[in-house]
Scaffold this motif. Structure first.
Motif, short mmCIF file in Angstrom:
data_model
loop_
_atom_site.label_atom_id
_atom_site.label_comp_id
_atom_site.label_asym_id
_atom_site.label_seq_id
_atom_site.Cartn_x
_atom_site.Cartn_y
_atom_site.Cartn_z
N GLY A 269 7.52 32.90 8.70
CA GLY A 269 7.47 31.92 9.79
C GLY A 269 6.62 30.71 9.46
N VAL B 212 -3.94 40.79 14.12
CA VAL B 212 -5.04 39.84 14.18
C VAL B 212 -5.27 39.37 15.61
CG1 VAL B 212 -3.49 37.93 13.58
CG2 VAL B 212 -5.92 37.65 13.29
N THR C 46 8.99 31.82 4.79
CA THR C 46 10.36 31.89 5.32
C THR C 46 10.47 30.91 6.48
OG1 THR C 46 9.80 33.63 6.91
CG2 THR C 46 10.52 34.35 4.73
N PRO D 56 -5.59 32.29 13.83
CA PRO D 56 -5.07 33.59 13.40
C PRO D 56 -5.18 33.85 11.89
CG PRO D 56 -3.64 32.66 15.05
CD PRO D 56 -4.64 31.59 14.72
N ALA E 51 3.60 35.38 10.70
CA ALA E 51 3.36 34.53 11.88
C ALA E 51 4.48 34.65 12.91
CB ALA E 51 3.22 33.07 11.43
N ILE F 214 -5.70 26.97 18.12
CA ILE F 214 -4.89 28.14 18.44
C ILE F 214 -3.97 28.49 17.26
CG2 ILE F 214 -3.13 26.72 19.63
CD1 ILE F 214 -3.98 30.22 20.78
N SER G 173 10.73 24.35 17.68
CA SER G 173 10.93 24.38 16.24
C SER G 173 9.94 23.44 15.56
CB SER G 173 12.39 23.95 15.96
OG SER G 173 12.66 24.07 14.59
N ALA G 174 9.00 24.04 14.84
CA ALA G 174 8.02 23.29 14.04
C ALA G 174 7.28 22.24 14.87
CB ALA G 174 8.68 22.62 12.84
N1 LIG Z 1 -2.63 37.26 17.57
C1 LIG Z 1 -3.09 36.04 17.81
O1 LIG Z 1 -4.28 35.81 17.84
C2 LIG Z 1 -2.12 34.92 18.04
C3 LIG Z 1 -2.58 33.61 18.23
C4 LIG Z 1 -1.64 32.59 18.37
C5 LIG Z 1 -0.28 32.89 18.36
N2 LIG Z 1 0.11 34.20 18.22
C6 LIG Z 1 1.53 34.55 18.13
O2 LIG Z 1 2.00 34.00 16.92
C7 LIG Z 1 3.39 33.74 17.03
C8 LIG Z 1 3.62 32.33 16.55
O3 LIG Z 1 3.06 31.41 17.47
P1 LIG Z 1 3.36 29.86 17.29
O4 LIG Z 1 2.76 29.13 18.42
O5 LIG Z 1 3.03 29.49 15.92
O6 LIG Z 1 4.96 29.91 17.45
P2 LIG Z 1 6.01 28.76 17.45
O7 LIG Z 1 5.50 27.56 16.72
O8 LIG Z 1 6.50 28.56 18.84
O9 LIG Z 1 7.18 29.47 16.61
C9 LIG Z 1 8.42 28.87 16.53
C10 LIG Z 1 8.82 28.79 15.07
O10 LIG Z 1 9.02 30.12 14.56
C11 LIG Z 1 10.13 30.10 13.69
N3 LIG Z 1 10.75 31.42 13.63
C12 LIG Z 1 11.31 32.11 14.65
N4 LIG Z 1 11.82 33.28 14.18
C13 LIG Z 1 11.59 33.31 12.85
C14 LIG Z 1 11.89 34.24 11.82
N5 LIG Z 1 12.55 35.38 12.06
N6 LIG Z 1 11.50 33.95 10.57
C15 LIG Z 1 10.85 32.81 10.29
N7 LIG Z 1 10.55 31.87 11.22
C16 LIG Z 1 10.91 32.13 12.50
C17 LIG Z 1 11.05 29.08 14.34
O11 LIG Z 1 11.90 28.62 13.34
P3 LIG Z 1 13.07 27.55 13.59
O12 LIG Z 1 12.41 26.23 13.49
O13 LIG Z 1 14.03 27.83 12.50
O14 LIG Z 1 13.64 27.82 14.96
C18 LIG Z 1 10.10 28.01 14.87
O15 LIG Z 1 9.88 26.97 13.96
C19 LIG Z 1 3.75 33.95 18.50
O16 LIG Z 1 4.35 35.23 18.60
C20 LIG Z 1 2.41 33.96 19.21
O17 LIG Z 1 2.43 34.75 20.36
C21 LIG Z 1 -0.77 35.20 18.05
#
Ligand SMILES: NC(=O)c1ccc[n+]([C@@H]2O[C@H](COP(=O)([O-])OP(=O)(O)OC[C@H]3O[C@@H](n4cnc5c(N)ncnc54)[C@H](OP(=O)(O)O)[C@@H]3O)[C@@H](O)[C@H]2O)c1
Length: 285
Positions: free
Chosen positions: A104, A215, A128, A68, A173, A64, A271-272
């Protein structure tokens, strides 16, 4: 009750054990068959999906987060921008000298994006994140980590100080309004900003030729299946060789009972790390 000989596999990875169980009675329209002989197959002894250095929890977190960037970058247009994947002839390191910004980097999706961008040779790989994640992200291949809490103006200025070549590809991201605006401002004319949520910039043609694409990070979509099949082979090898690292995972206790608390934790923000639930831990009350 008549019984038959059976070979049980008590759990994955265990030895087969001999036993007996009841012979089921066929229902109307069904037939009972006697198995006289069965050929042994390599499939019965080979271990797939998961390399031995990976736990099930880590393996569950990979796809997952990996798909992307893989789709946005290597799938054919319009799903992606059709770059050569790093497992294809000439693909490893092919984009050396081309800068990339990944908003991100500490997100699960961002961590996998950094590692793939590094295999593709992008340089510099600017991301970032909160600065306490800097060591982790540098270890994954990022060359520069910029504080995600900087105001957009300062963040854009810092990126511009770091890049020489035009920024033709940016991967977001996070994809909130702020990050999309910063990404769009940084993008070179004719470049692509890939976002993981609904686009909030570039909806009107401003004559710059900048593309904003959302994406759909799934290898199950028919146009992405062939790419997914080849990526699955490469990804398994890279994980085994340590070229790609899985995300840090946190198991939410309680098996299926942990799904709702886990989703609430996700909504509050992680977070991470990737939250994982393990259904076999479910306790029925
Ligand atoms: N389109 C697709 O196919 C697809 C597939 C999968 C996921 N997604 C989307 O992708 C996004 C990321 O998913 P994920 O599971 O990777 O998320 P996640 O790991 O839950 O994201 C949390 C992380 O994002 C960081 N963050 C939050 N705001 C930020 C900003 N303004 N700048 C930089 N970093 C920031 C946080 O930083 P800190 O550690 O500093 O709090 C944390 O480490 C979500 O919106 C999800 O819905 C889309």
């Amino acid at each position: 009750m008549s019984t038959q000989k059976v070979l049980w596999l008590p759990k994955i990875g265990a030895q087969f054990t001999l036993g007996r169980n009841a012979i089921p009675e066929p229902s109307p329209g069904e037939a009972r068959v006697t198995l006289k002989a069965s050929a042994l197959n390599h499939m019965d002894i080979k271990e797939y999906p998961i390399p031995p250095n990976l736990s099930y929890e880590e393996a569950a977190s990979i796809l997952i987060a990996f798909a992307p960037f893989a789709v946005a970058t290597y799938a054919q247009r319009p799903q992606g921008i059709a770059l050569t994947p790093p497992f294809e002839e000439g693909g490893l390191g092919k984009y050396a000298g081309r800068p990339i910004v990944i908003f991100g980097g500490a997100a699960s999706v961002g961590q996998q994006a950094i590692q793939l961008a590094t295999l593709s040779g992008f340089s510099p790989v600017i991301t970032t994140a909160s600065l306490h994640h800097e060591d982790l992200l540098l270890s994954l291949g990022a060359t520069h980590v910029i504080d995600r809490k900087l105001p957009n103006g300062a963040l854009i200025k810092r990126v511009r100080e770091l890049v020489v070549a035009p920024l033709g590809y940016i991967f977001d991201a996070v994809s909130i309004k702020d990050t999309q605006h910063a990404g769009y401002a940084l993008l070179a004319p004719g470049g692509t900003l890939a976002v993981v949520g609904p686009p909030q910039v570039g909806r009107e043609d401003d004559g710059s030729g900048k593309q904003v694409t959302m994406v759909l990070g799934s290898f199950h979509l028919p146009p992405n299946r062939a790419l997914g099949a080849t990526f699955a082979i490469a990804l398994t090898r890279w994980l085994q060789e340590g070229k790609i690292k899985s995300n840090r995972v946190e198991v939410v206790p309680g098996g299926l009972n942990g799904v709702m608390p886990g989703l609430r934790q996700l909504a509050r923000g992680v977070s991470a790390t990737k939250l994982v639930v393990c259904p076999p831990e479910t306790i029925y009350v």
